[in-house]
Design an enzyme around this catalytic site. Structure first.
Site, mmCIF file in Angstrom:
data_model
loop_
_atom_site.group_PDB
_atom_site.id
_atom_site.type_symbol
_atom_site.label_atom_id
_atom_site.label_comp_id
_atom_site.label_asym_id
_atom_site.label_seq_id
_atom_site.Cartn_x
_atom_site.Cartn_y
_atom_site.Cartn_z
ATOM 1 N N SER A 1 0.835 -1.207 0.000
ATOM 2 C CA SER A 1 0.000 0.000 0.000
ATOM 3 C C SER A 1 0.867 1.253 0.000
ATOM 4 C CB SER A 1 -0.972 0.001 1.178
ATOM 5 O OG SER A 1 -0.258 0.124 2.395
ATOM 6 N N GLU B 1 -1.378 6.547 3.185
ATOM 7 C CA GLU B 1 -1.300 5.391 4.084
ATOM 8 C C GLU B 1 -2.307 5.509 5.225
ATOM 9 O OE1 GLU B 1 0.240 2.506 3.095
ATOM 10 O OE2 GLU B 1 1.676 2.519 4.766
ATOM 11 N N ASP C 1 6.698 2.373 6.299
ATOM 12 C CA ASP C 1 6.562 1.810 4.952
ATOM 13 C C ASP C 1 6.721 2.893 3.885
ATOM 14 O OD1 ASP C 1 5.946 -0.361 6.507
ATOM 15 O OD2 ASP C 1 4.144 -0.931 5.399
#
Lengths: 397, 397
Positions: free
Chosen positions: B147, B194, B205
């Site tokens: 993602s 996110e 991430d």
């Protein structure tokens, strides 16, 4: 007073938690294993001393006058608090025809007997002419305290025979134990026997053999646990040979290489030993089944830690995997790198699961005993308390 | 300035060390995975916006006037430092016809696009009519940052399209990256995307997707590592589904149950992350083969620690066992309890051993990628820099 014959037994030992960590000052828990060494001492007519350990191939006999001459030849006097000297051991080797560097179990068992026989009779009075037969359920050289079980039995039997301790077995009673003071004397002499065999042992094995149950060991201090339950276990010998010395050195090297990573692992193992001690001491008063999952979890965690320290081995992974497939939890016990593993059995573990696990472990080429930990220490037996197997083994003469 | 079309890519991420421990304030190391998400953004003639993510089944288009009307309807203004509000997300869901509690990847990907498109154009100026196609080498929902790779690509492409950042690709160059300031802006917007998808992500991430390489994360603070080597790995998905939430709760429970046993394990993991960071930072300047055994040993130790914490799974034991049988070292990566494992490959690991390991892993029902860690962050591509597979995937229109 003893009459013509005594039969004594002493348990083997297993490390429950703290192997390797104990070398670095952490707590270890040692437990008495209900795999025992039995020793029968019988007065015999001839003026001689005969020792037989068929398990390690010892059949030796000497006449009493030559043993007495040997005793007089020793410069130093004997005492249960003194280490055997190199000179004493050299003289014994010469007397028994054992080569200087001999390390085979039969040589060491013979030397330990000679030392203990001479030293105990020098200190406490003559041991009469006797015939000694030893039989053990313990494998030798597997880290299960077989040598200490032997020296504890020897100390108890020789001290009884020369009258230094009582013979507490009463008519009609199956077994008996000695007083705390007498046990302390047995332990001290057994420790000297261990010194003959191992050089500088920790004293844990003979303490477990003497007092049984479980004990805590840290930085040279041995403390028996107050109350300890008998717990059923499987003890499995992978039969993979290993060198304790090499394994201990490997762990030390890893700690030096990664101190910040490894020292916390030692701390965690220390906490496991302490948690396990609390659980064991709480169990007899409150035998709740809730304790077993905790003991199992501690086994699992410590097995991982021992792998981290480099004490694992594929054979031990296999042992743990096989028992896990039957819902059982295992860890290595002792030095690792092969050797033995211990598997906890709950009171309600089905006998079928145990049988299946034993079958699968044997199929791996392992040897497996269904036994208990927390067993009694050195014990005096009436014939009626002995199994037919033991009676049969001790009847060979 | 960009012309008609841009292609950007961003890497996935893997946790090298410190998963779970990071929840308890310890250091974690996250690394960029050379499995990338590619996004092609093309100016299109019609007054519309079209988004396609064939991998998760998204094909959506909207006309520009209705998107502009939606933007005007928002009460709060948009900013890359502000979290998407519940009201904003509810309005977007209604606009896109997504049910209130929808959590499927296609719904969340659509919502993240709409939020980022509206917010970036509100803050930085209109994004023209565009057609967006996304294709990824990363599996979704496997803890590999798919993602974030998507939102980093979206942020980079949309910011480029509206002129908020430059288009640094020069004629004849295969790839280009943005300035540090531009990357920081991409990262901040990707983080908002996110947030749309995950609620309250750590930001690790998207930081890995933006900067690539490796970074250290501790108590909310993200620090990219200075120099990082590209290391070859196998990444294996056991495909065993797991809940990160349940696993994190299980670890917490175990720490509360056995604090004295578990806290040292967290400390040891912290030290592993720090040791690994030192090794990674030392490797580029001095690419000695001696570093690989250390990295392997750290993998092995941490895998045991993760088992101690309860993050293991029989599928992961199998993964580690299979790779060990080919002389390779593995650990779980991410939450554990199934999910993915990472296997280190040395520069001199024989391709035959790698192929054999991959074959055996696939025979377990696992999916396996031969890839690298320490990959570049978000990148702008010329067509010539793209593999035929990527060109083919992005040509579908």
């Amino acid at each position: 007073m003893w009459e013509r014959s005594v039969v004594v037994s002493a348990p083997g030992k297993a490390i429950l938690h703290g192997e390797h960590a104990v070398v670095h000052g952490k707590v270890a828990l040692a437990v008495a294993l209900d795999l025992r060494t039995f020793l029968r001492l019988r007065r015999c007519g001839e003026r001689g001393v005969c020792v037989r350990l068929p398990g390690v191939g010892v059949v030796r006999s000497w006449d009493v006058p030559s043993l007495q001459a040997l005793r007089r030849g020793f410069a130093a006097d004997f005492d249960e608090s003194k280490s055997p000297s190199a000179e004493q051991l050299d003289m014994l080797k010469e007397f028994a025809g054992i080569a200087a560097g001999a390390s085979a179990p039969e040589s060491l068992a013979t030397l330990a007997f000679l030392y203990m026989y001479l030293a105990i009779s020098a200190k406490h009075g003559d041991v009469p002419s006797v015939d000694i037969l030893v039989w053990s359920e313990l494998p030798t050289g597997a880290g299960l305290g077989s040598s200490a079980a032997y020296t504890v039995c020897l100390a108890a039997a020789l001290l009884t025979a020369c009258g230094a301790i009582s013979c507490p077995l009463k008519e009609g009673e199956p077994t008996a134990r000695w007083t705390e003071e007498e046990l302390a004397l047995i332990n001290r002499w057994a420790f000297q026997g261990e010194r003959v065999i191992h050089g500088s042992p920790s004293g844990v094995d003979n303490a477990v053999g003497t007092w049984g149950g479980a004990l805590r060991y840290q930085s040279g201090k041995i403390t028996p646990l107050k109350r300890v339950p008998m717990l059923k276990i499987l003890l499995t010998n992978t039969k993979v040979p290993r060198s304790t010395k090499v394994l201990v050195a490997g762990v030390k090297e890893k700690i030096l290489k990664f101190p910040a990573i490894m020292n916390p692992v030692l701390d965690s193992i220390d906490a496991i030993s302490q948690e396990c001690q609390s659980v064991l001491e709480a169990m007899p008063a409150n035998p709740s089944p809730e304790y077993y999952p905790v003991l199992e979890e501690l086994f699992d965690i410590n097995q991982h830690h021992l792998n981290v320290m480099g004490a694992g081995h594929p054979s031990l992974d296999r042992l743990c995997g096989v028992t896990a497939s039957h819902g059982l939890h295992s860890k290595l016990t002792g030095a690792g790198g092969g050797g033995c593993g211990i598997t906890l059995l709950r009171p309600d573990t089905s006998p079928l699961a145990v049988e299946a696990a034993k079958r699968d472990l044997c199929a791996c080429g392992f040897e497996c005993w269904e036994t208990s930990i927390g067993a009694s220490g050195v014990t005096l037996h009436s014939s009626s308390s002995l199994s037919t197997q033991v009676l049969h083994a001790l009847a060979e003469s």
